[in-house]
Design an enzyme around this catalytic site. Structure first.
Site, mmCIF file in Angstrom:
data_model
loop_
_atom_site.group_PDB
_atom_site.id
_atom_site.type_symbol
_atom_site.label_atom_id
_atom_site.label_comp_id
_atom_site.label_asym_id
_atom_site.label_seq_id
_atom_site.Cartn_x
_atom_site.Cartn_y
_atom_site.Cartn_z
ATOM 1 N N PHE A 134 0.826 -1.214 0.000
ATOM 2 C CA PHE A 134 0.000 0.000 0.000
ATOM 3 C C PHE A 134 0.867 1.275 0.000
ATOM 4 O O PHE A 134 0.907 2.020 -0.991
ATOM 5 C CB PHE A 134 -0.940 -0.071 1.206
ATOM 6 N N ILE A 135 1.572 1.523 1.084
ATOM 7 C CA ILE A 135 2.344 2.770 1.162
ATOM 8 C C ILE A 135 3.507 2.725 0.165
ATOM 9 O O ILE A 135 3.782 3.702 -0.537
ATOM 10 C CB ILE A 135 2.847 3.003 2.613
ATOM 11 N N ASP A 153 9.987 -7.014 -2.985
ATOM 12 C CA ASP A 153 8.729 -7.353 -2.314
ATOM 13 C C ASP A 153 8.493 -8.845 -2.554
ATOM 14 O O ASP A 153 8.723 -9.343 -3.661
ATOM 15 C CB ASP A 153 7.569 -6.516 -2.906
ATOM 16 N N GLY A 164 1.477 -7.344 -1.092
ATOM 17 C CA GLY A 164 1.512 -6.387 -2.198
ATOM 18 C C GLY A 164 1.151 -7.040 -3.518
ATOM 19 O O GLY A 164 1.086 -8.268 -3.627
ATOM 20 N N ILE A 200 12.908 -10.035 2.245
ATOM 21 C CA ILE A 200 13.971 -9.259 2.897
ATOM 22 C C ILE A 200 14.707 -10.114 3.937
ATOM 23 O O ILE A 200 15.755 -9.716 4.417
ATOM 24 C CB ILE A 200 13.425 -7.973 3.570
ATOM 25 N N TYR A 259 4.317 -7.384 17.083
ATOM 26 C CA TYR A 259 4.439 -6.351 16.042
ATOM 27 C C TYR A 259 5.013 -5.074 16.641
ATOM 28 O O TYR A 259 5.986 -4.513 16.144
ATOM 29 C CB TYR A 259 3.040 -6.086 15.458
ATOM 30 N N LYS A 265 8.641 -3.315 16.106
ATOM 31 C CA LYS A 265 8.716 -1.971 15.513
ATOM 32 C C LYS A 265 9.570 -1.076 16.400
ATOM 33 O O LYS A 265 10.430 -0.342 15.922
ATOM 34 C CB LYS A 265 7.318 -1.370 15.337
ATOM 35 N N VAL A 269 -3.059 5.132 8.172
ATOM 36 C CA VAL A 269 -2.914 5.623 6.795
ATOM 37 C C VAL A 269 -4.017 5.012 5.923
ATOM 38 O O VAL A 269 -4.341 3.837 6.071
ATOM 39 C CB VAL A 269 -1.532 5.231 6.223
HETATM 40 P P1 NAD Z 1 1.403 -3.563 3.116
HETATM 41 O O1 NAD Z 1 1.175 -4.922 3.685
HETATM 42 O O2 NAD Z 1 0.483 -3.081 2.064
HETATM 43 O O3 NAD Z 1 2.894 -3.428 2.581
HETATM 44 C C1 NAD Z 1 3.966 -4.200 3.065
HETATM 45 C C2 NAD Z 1 4.625 -4.842 1.871
HETATM 46 O O4 NAD Z 1 5.721 -5.642 2.337
HETATM 47 C C3 NAD Z 1 3.676 -5.779 1.104
HETATM 48 O O5 NAD Z 1 3.737 -5.472 -0.272
HETATM 49 C C4 NAD Z 1 4.222 -7.176 1.370
HETATM 50 O O6 NAD Z 1 4.010 -8.049 0.274
HETATM 51 C C5 NAD Z 1 5.690 -6.869 1.625
HETATM 52 N N1 NAD Z 1 6.353 -7.876 2.470
HETATM 53 C C6 NAD Z 1 5.881 -8.464 3.587
HETATM 54 N N2 NAD Z 1 6.796 -9.330 4.065
HETATM 55 C C7 NAD Z 1 7.870 -9.264 3.224
HETATM 56 C C8 NAD Z 1 9.119 -9.930 3.183
HETATM 57 N N3 NAD Z 1 9.465 -10.855 4.090
HETATM 58 N N4 NAD Z 1 9.985 -9.620 2.184
HETATM 59 C C9 NAD Z 1 9.649 -8.706 1.225
HETATM 60 N N5 NAD Z 1 8.463 -8.062 1.215
HETATM 61 C C10 NAD Z 1 7.597 -8.336 2.212
HETATM 62 O O7 NAD Z 1 1.427 -2.546 4.359
HETATM 63 P P2 NAD Z 1 1.508 -0.955 4.377
HETATM 64 O O8 NAD Z 1 0.260 -0.483 5.007
HETATM 65 O O9 NAD Z 1 1.927 -0.426 3.050
HETATM 66 O O10 NAD Z 1 2.678 -0.760 5.427
HETATM 67 C C11 NAD Z 1 3.994 -0.341 5.050
HETATM 68 C C12 NAD Z 1 4.821 -0.187 6.308
HETATM 69 O O11 NAD Z 1 4.233 0.792 7.162
HETATM 70 C C13 NAD Z 1 4.915 -1.462 7.151
HETATM 71 O O12 NAD Z 1 6.200 -1.547 7.705
HETATM 72 C C14 NAD Z 1 3.873 -1.255 8.229
HETATM 73 O O13 NAD Z 1 4.175 -1.989 9.403
HETATM 74 C C15 NAD Z 1 3.969 0.246 8.450
HETATM 75 N N6 NAD Z 1 2.734 0.844 8.999
HETATM 76 C C16 NAD Z 1 1.613 0.981 8.229
HETATM 77 C C17 NAD Z 1 0.471 1.591 8.772
HETATM 78 C C18 NAD Z 1 -0.781 1.829 7.971
HETATM 79 O O14 NAD Z 1 -1.707 2.508 8.464
HETATM 80 N N7 NAD Z 1 -0.876 1.330 6.753
HETATM 81 C C19 NAD Z 1 0.456 2.005 10.116
HETATM 82 C C20 NAD Z 1 1.617 1.826 10.857
HETATM 83 C C21 NAD Z 1 2.748 1.278 10.284
HETATM 84 C C1 UD2 Z 2 -3.772 0.454 13.020
HETATM 85 C C2 UD2 Z 2 -2.850 -0.314 12.098
HETATM 86 C C3 UD2 Z 2 -1.906 -1.163 12.881
HETATM 87 C C4 UD2 Z 2 -1.173 -0.367 13.918
HETATM 88 C C5 UD2 Z 2 -2.170 0.441 14.767
HETATM 89 C C6 UD2 Z 2 -1.427 1.432 15.641
HETATM 90 C C7 UD2 Z 2 -3.963 -0.843 10.003
HETATM 91 C C8 UD2 Z 2 -4.692 -1.871 9.238
HETATM 92 N N1 UD2 Z 2 -3.635 -1.191 11.251
HETATM 93 O O1 UD2 Z 2 -4.624 -0.427 13.751
HETATM 94 O O2 UD2 Z 2 -0.957 -1.739 11.987
HETATM 95 O O3 UD2 Z 2 -0.231 0.449 13.305
HETATM 96 O O4 UD2 Z 2 -3.017 1.221 13.938
HETATM 97 O O5 UD2 Z 2 -2.203 1.774 16.716
HETATM 98 O O6 UD2 Z 2 -3.644 0.209 9.534
HETATM 99 N N2 UD2 Z 2 -12.899 -1.947 12.533
HETATM 100 C C9 UD2 Z 2 -14.244 -2.270 12.367
HETATM 101 N N3 UD2 Z 2 -14.582 -3.099 11.321
HETATM 102 C C10 UD2 Z 2 -13.652 -3.601 10.464
HETATM 103 C C11 UD2 Z 2 -12.296 -3.252 10.637
HETATM 104 C C12 UD2 Z 2 -11.949 -2.423 11.701
HETATM 105 O O7 UD2 Z 2 -15.111 -1.850 13.137
HETATM 106 O O8 UD2 Z 2 -14.020 -4.348 9.531
HETATM 107 C C13 UD2 Z 2 -12.523 -1.063 13.653
HETATM 108 C C14 UD2 Z 2 -11.450 -1.645 14.532
HETATM 109 O O9 UD2 Z 2 -11.993 -2.502 15.522
HETATM 110 C C15 UD2 Z 2 -10.820 -0.370 15.110
HETATM 111 C C16 UD2 Z 2 -10.969 0.648 13.989
HETATM 112 O O10 UD2 Z 2 -11.956 0.120 13.109
HETATM 113 O O11 UD2 Z 2 -11.539 0.062 16.239
HETATM 114 C C17 UD2 Z 2 -9.678 0.864 13.203
HETATM 115 O O12 UD2 Z 2 -9.197 -0.412 12.819
HETATM 116 P P1 UD2 Z 2 -7.922 -0.619 11.862
HETATM 117 O O13 UD2 Z 2 -7.675 -2.086 11.789
HETATM 118 O O14 UD2 Z 2 -8.112 0.126 10.604
HETATM 119 O O15 UD2 Z 2 -6.741 0.144 12.604
HETATM 120 P P2 UD2 Z 2 -6.111 0.028 14.071
HETATM 121 O O16 UD2 Z 2 -6.121 1.421 14.615
HETATM 122 O O17 UD2 Z 2 -6.756 -1.029 14.856
#
Ligand code: NAD
Ligand code: UD2
Length: 316
Positions: free
Chosen positions: A11-12, A31, A36, A54, A145, A149, A175
């Site tokens: 995603f990001i 990846d 992804g 990785i 997790y 982190k 995000v």
């Molecule tokens: P995502 O799952 O869409 O992206 C992660 C990517 O890493 C995926 O494409 C997956 O295929 C790849 N991947 C997983 N394991 C791997 C491995 N062993 N080797 C190579 N590639 C691998 O998640 P995202 O939401 O894009 O998150 C990106 C980063 O940001 C992550 O480190 C995640 O923990 C962090 N993060 C995201 C959020 C959010 O709200 N999306 C919040 C907090 C932290």
């Molecule tokens: C997010 C991140 C997680 C971590 C955390 C940090 C995602 C997916 N997860 O978790 O990785 O970084 O923030 O605090 O970005 N919900 C529903 N129905 C659904 C799905 C979710 O009600 O089908 C609720 C869920 O119970 C929660 C809220 O929506 O209260 C947000 O859920 P989330 O999974 O998007 O994100 P979060 O904050 O739990």
């Protein structure tokens, strides 16, 4: 400029890669496609793609000795908290051990690197009641997790301080935006919601499961603003060896998000209420003063971000 984006099909990572493609940079993506998708990348002819993990030390050594990078964005991870709860050992391999190995390879083979950015998470704060979360707020990881982190963040900073590998870490809050895989039960709530609306529009009889009463608050940040934050962090000298919250500093509850979506789509989402999820945090919001001090200014309100998100889906 030459960039390495780990997790660049996710995603990001894919949104970042697509922005770098638009700016004509040289980009290498690694990846394993566990979450992804190659379709997330706008033009595969414009990047070099390695499908692999990785955790594969030979592959990482090969990449980090063959190419010299200006910037490395380390986004690859087991990105779901719930997934890490199911697979703590594998999570640790990917989310911590691989980071240490990559940093060590960079230390040995990347003398010209300008910045390594590590993607950390608001999860490191756990459910400590102090709000908004400052970078100095108590750290209370509640899952493998979050532990990994935080540990990887610290290792990233130690490599900056001890070995002069230029690093920074970012703690993402919630995000949202295009390319977040909605098929996973662990996906972000906004992508699950949008998927529900689109499936209802195409005739499916489904409902959205809301865990709790919808009063839970999150700092939802649109991907465009996250990309702005990442570019500011890598371009600022003062961010070296630092950790930054990446959010908007504003919170919205789930009922508000659903109302916003109802207005955009023009119909009311059928919702089924279930008990709140175990370990669910009630409120999470970032203090973004440190990021603002280096020039960050979030551009999208939640209404604007959701609107853009829906428009992006229509364009696909
Ligand atoms: P995502 O799952 O869409 O992206 C992660 C990517 O890493 C995926 O494409 C997956 O295929 C790849 N991947 C997983 N394991 C791997 C491995 N062993 N080797 C190579 N590639 C691998 O998640 P995202 O939401 O894009 O998150 C990106 C980063 O940001 C992550 O480190 C995640 O923990 C962090 N993060 C995201 C959020 C959010 O709200 N999306 C919040 C907090 C932290
Ligand atoms: C997010 C991140 C997680 C971590 C955390 C940090 C995602 C997916 N997860 O978790 O990785 O970084 O923030 O605090 O970005 N919900 C529903 N129905 C659904 C799905 C979710 O009600 O089908 C609720 C869920 O119970 C929660 C809220 O929506 O209260 C947000 O859920 P989330 O999974 O998007 O994100 P979060 O904050 O739990």
């Amino acid at each position: 400029m030459k960039y390495l984006v780990t997790g660049g099909a996710g995603f990001i990572g894919s949104n970042l890669t697509n922005m770098l493609i638009r700016h004509n940079h040289e980009i290498i993506v690694i990846d394993d496609l566990s979450m992804g998708k190659l379709e997330n990348i706008d033009d595969l002819t414009k990047i070099k793609f390695f499908k692999g993990s990785i955790t594969d030390n030979y592959l990482m050594e090969d990449i980090l000795t063959k190419y010299q990078f200006d910037y490395v964005f380390h986004l690859a991870a087991v990105a779901s908290v719930a997934d890490s709860v199911e697979r703590p050992v594998e999570t640790h391999e990917v989310n911590y051990n691989a980071v240490l190995n990559i940093l060590n390879l960079i230390r040995e083979h990347q003398p010209g690197l300008k910045r390594f950015v590590f993607a950390s998470s608001a999860a490191v704060y756990g459910d400590d009641p102090e709000l908004p979360k400052k970078e100095t707020s108590p750290i209370k990881p509640m899952t493998q997790y979050a532990i990994d982190k935080f540990a990887a963040e610290r290792t990233t900073i130690v490599f900056n301080d001890l070995y002069h590998v230029p690093t920074s870490s970012v703690r993402f809050f919630n995000v949202y935006g295009p390319n977040q895989n909605p098929e996973s039960p662990y996906s972000g709530v906004i992508s699950i919601l949008q998927d529900c609306y689109n499936r209802i529009l195409s005739g499916e009889k489904i409902y959205f499961t809301l865990y709790g009463d919808g009063s839970q608050l999150r700092d939802f940040i649109y991907i465009e603003d996250v990309l702005q934050a990442l570019m500011i962090v890598v371009e600022t000298v003062d961010s070296l060896g630092q950790v930054f919250n990446v959010g908007t500093g504003k919170e919205a509850d789930l009922q508000q998000i659903i109302e916003e979506f109802n207005n955009i789509y023009g119909f009311e989402l059928p919702v089924k209420y279930q008990d709140k999820r175990a370990g669910d945090i009630h409120r999470s919001v970032a203090d973004i003063s440190n990021l603002k001090n280096i020039g960050f200014c979030p551009k999208n309100t939640i209404s604007e971000g959701l609107y853009k998100f829906v428009e992006c889906y229509k364009d696909k």
